[in-house]
Scaffold this active site. Sequence first.
Site, PDB file in Angstrom:
ATOM      1  N   LYS A 114       1.510  -0.637   0.113  1.00 38.09           N
ATOM      2  CA  LYS A 114       0.096  -0.418   0.084  1.00 38.09           C
ATOM      3  C   LYS A 114       0.978   1.607  -0.228  1.00 38.09           C
ATOM      4  O   LYS A 114       1.553   1.730   1.180  1.00 38.09           O
ATOM      5  CB  LYS A 114      -0.867  -0.116   1.076  1.00 38.09           C
ATOM      6  CG  LYS A 114      -1.807   1.412   1.102  1.00 38.09           C
ATOM      7  CD  LYS A 114      -2.732   0.910   2.539  1.00 38.09           C
ATOM      8  CE  LYS A 114      -3.300   2.175   3.092  1.00 38.09           C
ATOM      9  NZ  LYS A 114      -4.275   2.723   1.533  1.00 38.09           N
ATOM     10  N   THR A 174      -2.392   6.627   0.439  1.00 42.79           N
ATOM     11  CA  THR A 174      -3.406   6.841   1.524  1.00 42.79           C
ATOM     12  C   THR A 174      -4.716   8.005   0.360  1.00 42.79           C
ATOM     13  O   THR A 174      -3.826   9.246  -0.229  1.00 42.79           O
ATOM     14  CB  THR A 174      -3.030   7.322   2.950  1.00 42.79           C
ATOM     15  OG1 THR A 174      -4.784   6.873   3.553  1.00 42.79           O
ATOM     16  CG2 THR A 174      -2.523   9.020   2.933  1.00 42.79           C
ATOM     17  N   GLU A 219      -3.178   0.910  -3.643  1.00 43.57           N
ATOM     18  CA  GLU A 219      -4.232   0.457  -2.386  1.00 43.57           C
ATOM     19  C   GLU A 219      -3.909  -0.915  -1.700  1.00 43.57           C
ATOM     20  O   GLU A 219      -4.598  -1.257  -1.067  1.00 43.57           O
ATOM     21  CB  GLU A 219      -5.701   1.035  -2.548  1.00 43.57           C
ATOM     22  CG  GLU A 219      -5.438   2.417  -2.199  1.00 43.57           C
ATOM     23  CD  GLU A 219      -5.319   3.190  -1.024  1.00 43.57           C
ATOM     24  OE1 GLU A 219      -5.267   2.572   0.151  1.00 43.57           O
ATOM     25  OE2 GLU A 219      -6.162   4.460  -0.696  1.00 43.57           O
TER      26      GLU A 219
HETATM   27  C1  LIG Z   1      -8.862   8.557  10.871  1.00 43.51           C
HETATM   28  C2  LIG Z   1      -8.988   8.313   9.594  1.00 43.51           C
HETATM   29  O1  LIG Z   1      -9.291   8.839   8.643  1.00 43.51           O
HETATM   30  N1  LIG Z   1      -8.060   7.357   8.825  1.00 43.51           N
HETATM   31  C3  LIG Z   1      -7.844   6.958   8.277  1.00 43.51           C
HETATM   32  C4  LIG Z   1      -8.339   7.414   7.052  1.00 43.51           C
HETATM   33  C5  LIG Z   1      -8.380   6.628   5.733  1.00 43.51           C
HETATM   34  N2  LIG Z   1      -7.032   5.253   5.676  1.00 43.51           N
HETATM   35  C6  LIG Z   1      -7.291   4.882   4.295  1.00 43.51           C
HETATM   36  O2  LIG Z   1      -6.517   5.397   3.270  1.00 43.51           O
HETATM   37  C7  LIG Z   1      -6.900   4.478   1.537  1.00 43.51           C
HETATM   38  C8  LIG Z   1      -8.271   5.922   1.478  1.00 43.51           C
HETATM   39  O3  LIG Z   1      -8.761   6.567   2.604  1.00 43.51           O
HETATM   40  C9  LIG Z   1      -7.702   4.045   2.125  1.00 43.51           C
HETATM   41  O4  LIG Z   1      -6.955   2.182   2.111  1.00 43.51           O
HETATM   42  C10 LIG Z   1      -8.167   3.884   3.524  1.00 43.51           C
HETATM   43  O5  LIG Z   1      -8.958   2.929   4.289  1.00 43.51           O
HETATM   44  C11 LIG Z   1      -7.050   4.818   7.085  1.00 43.51           C
HETATM   45  O6  LIG Z   1      -6.129   4.047   7.035  1.00 43.51           O
HETATM   46  N3  LIG Z   1      -7.453   5.430   7.545  1.00 43.51           N
END
Ligand SMILES: CC(=O)Nc1ccn([C@@H]2O[C@H](CO)[C@@H](O)[C@H]2O)c(=O)n1
Length: 101
Positions: free
Chosen positions: A19, A22, A72
Site C-alpha cells: 500500500k 492513501t 491501495e
Molecule cells: C481517521 C482516518 O480517517 N483514518 C484513515 C483514513 C483513510 N485510511 C485509508 O486510506 C485509504 C483511502 O482512504 C484507504 O486505504 C483507507 O482505509 C486509513 O487507513 N485511515
Amino acid sequence: MKNITFYGRFEADILAGRKTITLREASDADFAAGDQVRVSRYEDDVFFCNIEIIAITPVQFAVLNDQHAIQENMTLAELKQVISEIYPGLNELFMIEFRLL
Ligand SMILES: CC(=O)Nc1ccn([C@@H]2O[C@H](CO)[C@@H](O)[C@H]2O)c(=O)n1
C-alpha cells in the site's frame, strides 16, 4: 515530526510495501513532498513505521481508477466502498503518495 494514522487493518500492507498511497480529506492531507512522518494505528495510537511523503495530488472520487486501487492493494470497487464509509459523499480527495523509511 508530523504524524498520520491508519486503520490497523492496513498495517501489514503498508509494512510490506503493498500500500503506497492513501486518499484523505483536505484536513488530513496537510503534508508536503519530502516530509518524514510518523505512522501509527488509528485505534490504539501504536507507532509502526516512518514514511516519506513523495507527493500530494488532488483527486476526485469520481475519477478514481484501477491504478489508484492497485496502489491501495484493493480492487477499485473495494477502494470506493472503503472511502465511501470513511468520507461519505466527499468528492474532493487528496492522494498522498509515500515510501517506507
Ligand atoms: C481517521 C482516518 O480517517 N483514518 C484513515 C483514513 C483513510 N485510511 C485509508 O486510506 C485509504 C483511502 O482512504 C484507504 O486505504 C483507507 O482505509 C486509513 O487507513 N485511515
